[in-house]
Write a protein that holds these residues in place. Structure first.
Motif, PDB file in Angstrom:
ATOM      1  N   CYS A 177      -3.483   4.839   2.778  1.00 30.53           N
ATOM      2  CA  CYS A 177      -4.089   4.440   1.446  1.00 30.53           C
ATOM      3  C   CYS A 177      -5.543   4.269   1.698  1.00 30.53           C
ATOM      4  O   CYS A 177      -6.382   4.892   0.936  1.00 30.53           O
ATOM      5  CB  CYS A 177      -3.669   3.055   1.032  1.00 30.53           C
ATOM      6  SG  CYS A 177      -4.152   2.436  -0.290  1.00 30.53           S
TER       7      CYS A 177
ATOM      8  N   HIS B  67     -12.603   8.849  -1.959  1.00 29.42           N
ATOM      9  CA  HIS B  67     -12.750   8.665  -3.194  1.00 29.42           C
ATOM     10  C   HIS B  67     -14.055   7.617  -3.650  1.00 29.42           C
ATOM     11  O   HIS B  67     -14.183   7.234  -4.774  1.00 29.42           O
ATOM     12  CB  HIS B  67     -11.528   8.362  -4.356  1.00 29.42           C
ATOM     13  CG  HIS B  67     -10.917   9.633  -4.621  1.00 29.42           C
ATOM     14  ND1 HIS B  67     -10.028  10.081  -3.813  1.00 29.42           N
ATOM     15  CD2 HIS B  67     -10.850  10.726  -5.772  1.00 29.42           C
ATOM     16  CE1 HIS B  67      -9.364  11.126  -4.048  1.00 29.42           C
ATOM     17  NE2 HIS B  67      -9.900  11.389  -5.313  1.00 29.42           N
TER      18      HIS B  67
ATOM     19  N   ALA C  51      -5.671   1.738  -7.789  1.00 34.89           N
ATOM     20  CA  ALA C  51      -7.327   1.800  -7.265  1.00 34.89           C
ATOM     21  C   ALA C  51      -7.970   2.772  -8.256  1.00 34.89           C
ATOM     22  O   ALA C  51      -9.057   2.408  -8.795  1.00 34.89           O
ATOM     23  CB  ALA C  51      -7.342   2.175  -5.970  1.00 34.89           C
TER      24      ALA C  51
ATOM     25  N   PHE D  41       0.301  10.067  -3.721  1.00 33.33           N
ATOM     26  CA  PHE D  41      -1.342  10.626  -4.110  1.00 33.33           C
ATOM     27  C   PHE D  41      -1.902  11.560  -3.099  1.00 33.33           C
ATOM     28  O   PHE D  41      -2.620  12.307  -3.393  1.00 33.33           O
ATOM     29  CB  PHE D  41      -2.016   9.067  -3.768  1.00 33.33           C
ATOM     30  CG  PHE D  41      -3.408   9.321  -4.338  1.00 33.33           C
ATOM     31  CD1 PHE D  41      -3.884   9.230  -5.833  1.00 33.33           C
ATOM     32  CD2 PHE D  41      -4.587   9.354  -3.489  1.00 33.33           C
ATOM     33  CE1 PHE D  41      -4.992   9.216  -6.289  1.00 33.33           C
ATOM     34  CE2 PHE D  41      -5.849   9.505  -3.880  1.00 33.33           C
ATOM     35  CZ  PHE D  41      -5.991   9.124  -5.442  1.00 33.33           C
TER      36      PHE D  41
ATOM     37  N   ASN E 119      -6.951   7.761   1.943  1.00 32.45           N
ATOM     38  CA  ASN E 119      -6.879   8.343   0.747  1.00 32.45           C
ATOM     39  C   ASN E 119      -8.268   8.018  -0.270  1.00 32.45           C
ATOM     40  O   ASN E 119      -8.777   8.912  -1.046  1.00 32.45           O
ATOM     41  CB  ASN E 119      -5.720   8.193   0.054  1.00 32.45           C
ATOM     42  CG  ASN E 119      -4.447   9.235   0.586  1.00 32.45           C
ATOM     43  OD1 ASN E 119      -4.793  10.115   1.145  1.00 32.45           O
ATOM     44  ND2 ASN E 119      -3.527   8.865   0.434  1.00 32.45           N
ATOM     45  N   LEU E 120      -8.400   6.783  -0.133  1.00 32.57           N
ATOM     46  CA  LEU E 120      -9.326   5.910  -1.166  1.00 32.57           C
ATOM     47  C   LEU E 120     -10.810   6.077  -0.578  1.00 32.57           C
ATOM     48  O   LEU E 120     -11.673   6.159  -1.410  1.00 32.57           O
ATOM     49  CB  LEU E 120      -8.881   4.615  -1.540  1.00 32.57           C
ATOM     50  CG  LEU E 120      -7.581   4.487  -2.150  1.00 32.57           C
ATOM     51  CD1 LEU E 120      -7.067   3.270  -2.328  1.00 32.57           C
ATOM     52  CD2 LEU E 120      -7.731   5.288  -3.587  1.00 32.57           C
TER      53      LEU E 120
ATOM     54  N   SER F 104      -0.338   2.638  -4.759  1.00 27.19           N
ATOM     55  CA  SER F 104      -1.363   1.778  -4.735  1.00 27.19           C
ATOM     56  C   SER F 104      -2.843   2.692  -5.120  1.00 27.19           C
ATOM     57  O   SER F 104      -3.487   2.150  -5.526  1.00 27.19           O
ATOM     58  CB  SER F 104      -1.330   1.070  -3.234  1.00 27.19           C
ATOM     59  OG  SER F 104      -1.419   2.239  -2.210  1.00 27.19           O
ATOM     60  N   GLU F 105      -2.780   3.719  -4.636  1.00 23.96           N
ATOM     61  CA  GLU F 105      -3.937   4.534  -4.810  1.00 23.96           C
ATOM     62  C   GLU F 105      -4.169   4.683  -6.110  1.00 23.96           C
ATOM     63  O   GLU F 105      -5.188   4.916  -6.898  1.00 23.96           O
ATOM     64  CB  GLU F 105      -4.005   6.010  -3.989  1.00 23.96           C
ATOM     65  CG  GLU F 105      -3.836   5.704  -2.383  1.00 23.96           C
ATOM     66  CD  GLU F 105      -2.526   6.036  -2.057  1.00 23.96           C
ATOM     67  OE1 GLU F 105      -1.641   5.668  -2.575  1.00 23.96           O
ATOM     68  OE2 GLU F 105      -2.280   6.415  -0.790  1.00 23.96           O
TER      69      GLU F 105
ATOM     70  N   ASP G 211       3.674   8.968   0.048  1.00 22.25           N
ATOM     71  CA  ASP G 211       2.186   9.447  -0.306  1.00 22.25           C
ATOM     72  C   ASP G 211       1.997  10.542  -1.421  1.00 22.25           C
ATOM     73  O   ASP G 211       1.763  11.559  -1.213  1.00 22.25           O
ATOM     74  CB  ASP G 211       1.731  10.370   1.341  1.00 22.25           C
ATOM     75  CG  ASP G 211       0.370  10.424   1.308  1.00 22.25           C
ATOM     76  OD1 ASP G 211      -0.257   9.735   0.228  1.00 22.25           O
ATOM     77  OD2 ASP G 211      -0.165  11.195   2.064  1.00 22.25           O
TER      78      ASP G 211
ATOM     79  N   ASN H 146       0.827  -1.117  -0.053  1.00 21.28           N
ATOM     80  CA  ASN H 146      -0.083   0.046  -0.005  1.00 21.28           C
ATOM     81  C   ASN H 146       0.882   1.377  -0.015  1.00 21.28           C
ATOM     82  O   ASN H 146       0.453   2.257   0.857  1.00 21.28           O
ATOM     83  CB  ASN H 146      -1.013  -0.030   1.160  1.00 21.28           C
ATOM     84  CG  ASN H 146      -1.908  -1.223   1.125  1.00 21.28           C
ATOM     85  OD1 ASN H 146      -2.416  -1.796   2.314  1.00 21.28           O
ATOM     86  ND2 ASN H 146      -2.343  -1.849  -0.042  1.00 21.28           N
TER      87      ASN H 146
END
Lengths: 358, 358
Positions: A177, A184, A152, B339, A180-181, A148-149, B337, A144
C-alpha cells in the motif's frame, strides 16, 4: 421510429474500466463520481429503496442490489466469499446493469469490482467533506487491503489529504500500500499498531477485512475532534469500533434500515439516534458542529451509490471507445415474430447439421 | 491452484442463442431443456425460493428472479412493458446469469428473451405430459403472438401434437403463426372464434397478451376431459379463464405463493386447493386421474425454470463456439492489489492524456 441500436447494450469490461479510469485520471474520476453521488443524495427521497436480496451459503453470500429513480433502474450483482483469497480469487467481485424504466431495456452492463472500490472511496470522501475537521491533512488507514489505496486517493482528491499513517496486521500489505501511494505523492508512514497510526491523524479510516466483531479502535485511543471513516464493518456480525467510541460520537449513515443490520451501529439499540447523510448533503441536517466533536461515517455501501456510479460511467464513456457492444436483447423487426426471427436465422446460416433423432 | 480463466465469463448473445437452437434443432432443444426442468422439479425442495423483486412504473415492470440449489445460483432480469410494441420494441426482454455458489463467481451470462420463450414452452409441455389426456393430437392456441409457435413446437416434440386450431383477435397474427408452423409440418386451421378453435381440441393453450381480466374462455365452452394450458394470465390483474372453469377443474401450479398473486387462481379464495406440479413430477401427487377430468396448468413462470434453462445452456455450449468470452471480473494476480493492477494497467498503455485540472 425504431432505434436500430436499442437491442445493443454497451458493455464496460474490466480492461475498459481500467482504461477509462486511466484516461480520465483516477483523481478526476473520483471527483466526478463524487459529484454524481452528491447529486443523487440531494434527491434521495425520489429513489425506490428496495432492500438487497441476499442468497447465503456456507462459503459466502451473493447479493442483488436494485434501485430506481423513476427514470433509470440499476442493480448490482455482488458476492462476498472470504475463502476466495486462498485460491487466488477476489473475495468480492461485482457487475452492474443500468436500464431505462420507460422501456425496460438495459442501457449499460459494467464490471463493478473496480468501480465499487472507486464509488466506496468517493462516498467516504463525500461524507468526510461534510464531517471531517476543517483543514485535515493527515489520515490514518487501518487495514491496508484492496480498498485502502482507493480511499487514500479519494481523500487526496476531495479533501487535500497528503499525509498517511498505515497499519495492518499483515505487514506486507502495508508495504505494498505504501509503495503504491508514495508513487502518487503521499507522505507515508508505516506504523506498528493502530494506536501509533492514529497519532496526529485528523481522519481515521478503518477498512479491515475480518468477518467478525473485531475491535480495531478502543475508546481510550480516540481523541476529540477526529472524523472516523468506518468502512470495514459492513455486514451482520462484522464491526471494527468499540461501542464506547460510538457512544461519544455523532453517527452518520447512508440508509438506517440497512446500517442497523450491517454497520457499526448493530452494536447499539435499534432506535439509537443517527443522522442520515443525505439530509446533511441537502442541508436539512447539520454535519460537523464544532472542533471537539467526534464524527463517525458508518459506511456499509448502498444501492444508490452503485446507481450513481453506473450513471457516471454511462455518461463518461460517451465519445470514447472504452466499451463493447453486446448483442444482449432480441429485437426482431416485427416484435411479435420471435419464432420467425429464429426461422430466418436458420435460413441465413450454412446448412445446419441434421437433427439427431430424439 | 488458480484457474487462469476464472475471471472470464462465457456470454451467449442473441445471435449465438439462435445459432445454438438451430444447431441443436428446436425440437431436440425443447426436449433436452424439458429434461433439465423435470430434473430440477424432482429436487424442488432443495431450491432457495426467493420471491421475485419487482420495480413497477407507470409504463411497466422490471424484475429480478433469483434462485439457488446450493451449488449454483441463477437470476433472470426481465421487463414487461406493453407499450413497447408501439415503438418496435419487445414487450418482454430478458437476460440471465448463472453463478457458482462456492466462489460467488458468475459462470454464464445469456440472453433470455428467446430462451424464456423456449423454457416456458418446455415447461408447459412437461406439465401436459402429466396432465393432458392420453393420445392427445389436437391443440387449440388462443392468442397467436410471440410465444405461440414455441408452445406448438414443444407440444409436438414432447406430446406428438400434430393438429393446431388457431385464434387471435388480430387476424394477421394468426396468419403469421400458421405460416411459421405449417413449415414445421403441422396441420393448421385458422378459426374465427375461441369457441371454434377449441372444438375437437384435447389441449387448449391460452396465451393472449392483454393486461387485464379478459375472459378468453367461458364455462359453457369447455367440455369434459380437456387439458387447459393457461400461459397468458401471468401477472396481477391479468387472467384469461372464467372463474367457473377453474371451479370444475383440477388446478396445477408451479409455486403457490406466486401463482396466487399472478395466475388464474388470483380469482379464487387464497386457500383454494391446488396441486404443486413438482409433487406430480416426483410422484408424490397424482396428475390426471380420469378421462372426464378437466385439468388446468396455471403457468406463471418461476425462477427455477430459468435456472434449469441457464444450466442447460451452460452444458450445451460446451464443445461449441456459440459464445463469447467476457472480461467481466477483475482478477488480479494478487487479489488484495486491485489498485496495483490499475497502476500496472497505466504502465502498459500508451501515454495517457494529461489530467485536466480538477
Amino acid at each position: 421510429m425504431k432505434n436500430p441500436a436499442s437491442n445493443i447494450v454497451p458493455f464496460v469490461s474490466v480492461d475498459h474500466m481500467m482504461s477509462l479510469v486511466v484516461h480520465v485520471g483516477i483523481e478526476r474520476f473520483l471527483v466526478e463520481l463524487a459529484g454524481y453521488i452528491e447529486e443523487d443524495f440531494h434527491r434521495w427521497p425520489v429513489f425506490d429503496k428496495t432492500p438487497r436480496v441476499a442468497s447465503h451459503s456456507s462459503s459466502g453470500v451473493i447479493e442483488l442490489m436494485p434501485t430506481s429513480d423513476g427514470k433509470l433502474y440499476g442493480f448490482k450483482y455482488v458476492n462476498g466469499h472470504p475463502l476466495n483469497r486462498h485460491n487466488g480469487r477476489q473475495t468480492v467481485t461485482a457487475f452492474g446493469v443500468l436500464a431505462d424504466v420507460g422501456s425496460g431495456y438495459p442501457m449499460l452492463l459494467a464490471e463493478m469490482t473496480i468501480l465499487t472500490a472507486l464509488r466506496t472511496a468517493a462516498m467516504s470522501a463525500v461524507a468526510a467533506r461534510h464531517l471531517a475537521p476543517a483543514g485535515a491533512s493527515c489520515m490514518a488507514i487501518i487495514g491496508n487491503g484492496a480498498q485502502s489505496e482507493f480511499q487514500a486517493m479519494a481523500f487526496k482528491a476531495l479533501l487535500g489529504i497528503s499525509e498517511l499513517r498505515l497499519f495492518d496486521i499483515d505487514a506486507p500489505a502495508s508495504r505494498r500500500c505504501a509503495a503504491n501511494l508514495r508513487a502518487h505523492g503521499f507522505d507515508v508512514t508505516i506504523c506498528r499498531s493502530s494506536q501509533e497510526a492514529i497519532e496526529t491523524a485528523q481522519v481515521i479510516t478503518t477498512v479491515t477485512a475480518d468477518k467478525q466483531h473485531a475491535t480495531i479502535l478502543t475508546d481510550n485511543m480516540v481523541g476529540a475532534g477526529v472524523h472516523i471513516n468506518a468502512v470495514g464493518g459492513d455486514c451482520p456480525g462484522k464491526t471494527e469500533l468499540h461501542r464506547d467510541i460510538l457512544m461519544r460520537s455523532d453517527i452518520f449513515v447512508e440508509y438506517p434500515p440497512q446500517t442497523r443490520i450491517e454497520g457499526e451501529i448493530q452494536q447499539l439499540a435499534p432506535d439509537y439516534p443517527v443522522t442520515e447523510l443525505w439530509q446533511v448533503i441537502s442541508g436539512a441536517a447539520v454535519g460537523r458542529r464544532d472542533e471537539r466533536q467526534i464524527t463517525v461515517f458508518d459506511s456499509v455501501g448502498f444501492a444508490i451509490e452503485d446507481f450513481s456510479a453506473l450513471r457516471y460511467v454511462r455518461d463518461r464513456i460517451r465519445s470514447t471507445d472504452f466499451y463493447d457492444r453486446l448483442d444482449l436483447l432480441a429485437d426482431p423487426d416485427e416484435p411479435r415474430d420471435l419464432f420467425g426471427m429464429l426461422l430466418r436465422h436458420e435460413g441465413t446460416r450454412p446448412a445446419a447439421k441434421p437433427n439427431v433423432p430424439l
